[in-house]
Design a protein around this motif. Structure first.
Motif, short mmCIF file in Angstrom:
data_model
loop_
_atom_site.label_atom_id
_atom_site.label_comp_id
_atom_site.label_asym_id
_atom_site.label_seq_id
_atom_site.Cartn_x
_atom_site.Cartn_y
_atom_site.Cartn_z
N ILE A 169 -6.47 -1.80 7.79
CA ILE A 169 -7.50 -2.81 7.54
C ILE A 169 -8.56 -2.74 8.63
O ILE A 169 -9.77 -2.83 8.36
CB ILE A 169 -6.86 -4.20 7.48
CG1 ILE A 169 -5.86 -4.26 6.31
CG2 ILE A 169 -7.91 -5.28 7.33
CD1 ILE A 169 -5.03 -5.52 6.28
N SER A 225 -8.02 -0.97 1.31
CA SER A 225 -7.58 -1.98 2.28
C SER A 225 -8.67 -2.98 2.65
O SER A 225 -8.38 -4.00 3.29
CB SER A 225 -7.10 -1.28 3.57
OG SER A 225 -8.18 -0.61 4.20
N GLN A 227 -11.08 -5.88 3.21
CA GLN A 227 -11.10 -7.33 2.97
C GLN A 227 -9.79 -7.84 2.36
O GLN A 227 -9.81 -8.77 1.55
CB GLN A 227 -12.30 -7.69 2.07
CG GLN A 227 -13.64 -7.34 2.69
CD GLN A 227 -14.81 -7.71 1.80
OE1 GLN A 227 -14.67 -7.89 0.59
NE2 GLN A 227 -15.99 -7.82 2.40
N LYS A 228 -8.70 -7.26 2.77
CA LYS A 228 -7.40 -7.73 2.29
C LYS A 228 -6.57 -8.22 3.47
O LYS A 228 -6.64 -7.68 4.57
CB LYS A 228 -6.63 -6.61 1.58
CG LYS A 228 -7.15 -6.30 0.18
CD LYS A 228 -6.31 -5.23 -0.49
CE LYS A 228 -6.86 -4.94 -1.89
NZ LYS A 228 -6.19 -3.78 -2.51
N GLU A 229 -5.79 -9.25 3.23
CA GLU A 229 -4.83 -9.67 4.24
C GLU A 229 -3.68 -8.67 4.27
O GLU A 229 -3.30 -8.10 3.24
CB GLU A 229 -4.31 -11.07 3.91
CG GLU A 229 -5.39 -12.14 4.02
CD GLU A 229 -4.86 -13.52 3.71
OE1 GLU A 229 -3.77 -13.61 3.12
OE2 GLU A 229 -5.52 -14.50 4.07
N VAL A 232 -0.78 -9.09 1.82
CA VAL A 232 -1.13 -8.73 0.45
C VAL A 232 -1.11 -7.21 0.29
O VAL A 232 -0.57 -6.68 -0.69
CB VAL A 232 -2.51 -9.30 0.07
CG1 VAL A 232 -2.96 -8.77 -1.29
CG2 VAL A 232 -2.49 -10.82 0.06
N LEU A 233 -1.70 -6.50 1.25
CA LEU A 233 -1.73 -5.05 1.20
C LEU A 233 -0.31 -4.48 1.22
O LEU A 233 0.01 -3.56 0.45
CB LEU A 233 -2.55 -4.52 2.38
CG LEU A 233 -2.81 -3.01 2.41
CD1 LEU A 233 -3.58 -2.56 1.18
CD2 LEU A 233 -3.59 -2.64 3.69
N GLN A 236 1.34 -5.12 -2.18
CA GLN A 236 0.83 -4.22 -3.22
C GLN A 236 1.45 -2.83 -3.09
O GLN A 236 1.83 -2.22 -4.09
CB GLN A 236 -0.69 -4.13 -3.12
CG GLN A 236 -1.41 -5.38 -3.61
CD GLN A 236 -2.92 -5.22 -3.56
OE1 GLN A 236 -3.46 -4.60 -2.64
NE2 GLN A 236 -3.61 -5.77 -4.54
#
Length: 262
Positions: A169, A225, A227-229, A232-233, A236
């Motif tokens: 990220i 990746s 703008q993802k927390e 969450v990544l 997924q």
């Protein structure tokens, strides 16, 4: 017959280890002469060694999917020590590995020279580790991690640790999920997993005494990746790998508190 099979396979493995020792000696000699090889060259040598090592192991390997064309953070489930050469043979990679691997003969030394990052379990150095992963990815070096943190018996997945994906990220680097599956006679292999207090030599002897098993490596669709927390990544990636291994897909649902804590 099983004894002859074990002897033949051990002989081939020893020849591969001798090759690894020769490669290590050449690199070490170059360093003594002030001719330090670049990390890219050392990764290529490590990849070559991994290919030879896999050829000496009792597995038939099948790769499904396409290799990424740009550096990514590779994320895989973890079943055995054999995961490392099986994935490391696909393309030059750096690894995030437990500290014990550094002391493995030949392979540990080559892994260190190829840019492996070693993590001490319970070491409490998560921020430093995040910076190291971010640096690797920022220098366009593909890196592979096992976010479960330990091996499993191949029948399920443990929770993926989101903190290990934070570097992707930070750098805006995509995640490459990889599902690795060991099969024997069409079902999950009970011999390949390397778990608990098992030791490497005993595990090798058990593997070498059996007919060849099958390994399926699924290179799945990369996950952006940006703008993802990190929780969450991680979820997924875990669900993509779970779906490839067990054919079950679930919606991504991460409680806000979990997302902040991961």
């Amino acid at each position: 017959m099983p004894q002859l099979r074990v002897l033949a396979r051990l002989t081939r493995l020893l020849l591969v280890l001798l090759l690894g020792m020769l490669m290590a000696s050449v690199i070490a000699l170059g360093e003594r002469l002030g001719l330090k090889a670049s990390i890219e060259r050392r990764q290529r040598w490590s990849c070559l060694f991994m290919k030879r090592l896999v050829a000496a192991l009792p597995f038939k390997v099948r790769v499904i999917g396409q290799l990424p064309q740009r550096p990514m953070l590779w994320v895989s489930n973890h079943v055995s020590w054999a995961d490392i050469p099986l994935l490391g043979m696909l393309q030059p990679l750096s690894f995030l590995s437990k500290a014990e691997v550094r002391h493995w003969p030949v392979a540990g030394w080559l892994a260190e020279k190829a840019g492996t990052l070693f993590i001490r379990r319970g070491g409490g150095d998560s921020q430093r580790l995040r910076e190291q992963i971010s640096t690797q990815l920022g220098e366009a070096r593909p890196l592979l991690i096992f976010p479960e943190g330990t091996t499993t018996n191949g029948h399920g997945l443990r929770t993926f640790h989101g903190r290990l994906l934070a570097g992707a990220i930070d750098q805006g680097v995509a995640v490459q999920p990889v599902a690795i599956q060991y099969l024997r006679d069409g079902v999950i292999d009970p011999i390949a997993p390397f778990i608990g207090d098992d030791d490497l030599v005993s595990h090798l002897l058990r593997l070498f005494a059996q007919p060849r098993g099958e390994v399926c490596i699924h290179l799945l669709q990369p996950i952006a990746s940006a703008q993802k927390e990190r929780a969450v990544l991680a979820l997924q990636a875990q669900q993509a790998i779970h779906g490839a291994l067990f054919g079950v897909e679930e919606a991504v649902r991460v409680p806000q508190r979990q997302a902040r804590a991961a």
